[in-house]
Design a protein around this motif. Sequence first.
Motif, PDB file in Angstrom:
ATOM      1  N   ILE A   9       0.834  -1.206   0.000  1.00  0.00           N
ATOM      2  CA  ILE A   9       0.000   0.000   0.000  1.00  0.00           C
ATOM      3  C   ILE A   9       0.868   1.255   0.000  1.00  0.00           C
ATOM      4  N   ILE A  10       1.901   1.267   0.823  1.00  0.00           N
ATOM      5  CA  ILE A  10       2.805   2.423   0.870  1.00  0.00           C
ATOM      6  C   ILE A  10       3.543   2.565  -0.452  1.00  0.00           C
ATOM      7  N   GLY A  12       2.581   1.456  -3.345  1.00  0.00           N
ATOM      8  CA  GLY A  12       1.590   1.849  -4.342  1.00  0.00           C
ATOM      9  C   GLY A  12       1.237   3.319  -4.262  1.00  0.00           C
ATOM     10  N   ALA A  13       1.128   3.846  -3.048  1.00  0.00           N
ATOM     11  CA  ALA A  13       0.835   5.273  -2.881  1.00  0.00           C
ATOM     12  C   ALA A  13       1.968   6.118  -3.457  1.00  0.00           C
ATOM     13  N   GLY A  16       1.849   5.802  -7.262  1.00  0.00           N
ATOM     14  CA  GLY A  16       0.744   6.581  -7.818  1.00  0.00           C
ATOM     15  C   GLY A  16       1.046   8.064  -7.846  1.00  0.00           C
ATOM     16  N   ILE A  17       1.612   8.578  -6.761  1.00  0.00           N
ATOM     17  CA  ILE A  17       1.965  10.002  -6.711  1.00  0.00           C
ATOM     18  C   ILE A  17       3.052  10.322  -7.727  1.00  0.00           C
ATOM     19  N   MET A  31      -7.265  11.488  -4.980  1.00  0.00           N
ATOM     20  CA  MET A  31      -6.044  10.912  -4.421  1.00  0.00           C
ATOM     21  C   MET A  31      -6.255   9.443  -4.079  1.00  0.00           C
ATOM     22  N   LEU A  32      -7.450   9.068  -3.642  1.00  0.00           N
ATOM     23  CA  LEU A  32      -7.729   7.673  -3.345  1.00  0.00           C
ATOM     24  C   LEU A  32      -7.575   6.819  -4.604  1.00  0.00           C
ATOM     25  N   THR A  34      -5.779   7.592  -7.152  1.00  0.00           N
ATOM     26  CA  THR A  34      -4.347   7.616  -7.472  1.00  0.00           C
ATOM     27  C   THR A  34      -3.619   6.518  -6.708  1.00  0.00           C
ATOM     28  N   VAL A  35      -3.938   6.365  -5.416  1.00  0.00           N
ATOM     29  CA  VAL A  35      -3.302   5.327  -4.605  1.00  0.00           C
ATOM     30  C   VAL A  35      -3.696   3.939  -5.112  1.00  0.00           C
ATOM     31  N   GLY A  38      -1.923   3.303  -8.233  1.00  0.00           N
ATOM     32  CA  GLY A  38      -0.515   3.098  -7.894  1.00  0.00           C
ATOM     33  C   GLY A  38      -0.259   1.703  -7.359  1.00  0.00           C
ATOM     34  N   ILE A  39      -1.170   1.206  -6.533  1.00  0.00           N
ATOM     35  CA  ILE A  39      -1.029  -0.159  -6.008  1.00  0.00           C
ATOM     36  C   ILE A  39      -1.109  -1.168  -7.142  1.00  0.00           C
TER      37      ILE A  39
END
Length: 86
Positions: A9-10, A12-13, A16-17, A31-32, A34-35, A38-39
């Motif tokens: 999760i970290i 992926g965040a 994503g950013i 942003m959700l 995006t995360v 990203g994950i």
Amino acid sequence: MVLGIIGTIIFGAIVGILARLVLPGRQAISMLMTVVLGIVGALIGYWIWGAPKDDGSIDWLRWITSIAVAALLVVGYERFVASKKA
């Protein structure tokens, strides 16, 4: 197992950013999302390059691949989903 999920999760965040940072202009997604993208990008990048090495070094190819995949997912989401909501 729990640490692996939290780490994904970290990772992926962050992916994503970074994916949103490499894209020009402003993206019309939350942003959700995006995360989440990203994950998914991190998991696909992990799958493409296989399991990371246990030598303690940073696997740059996996990072770059994950960011590229997440950027493509952000663009795809924005074009197909976010544009229909507007």
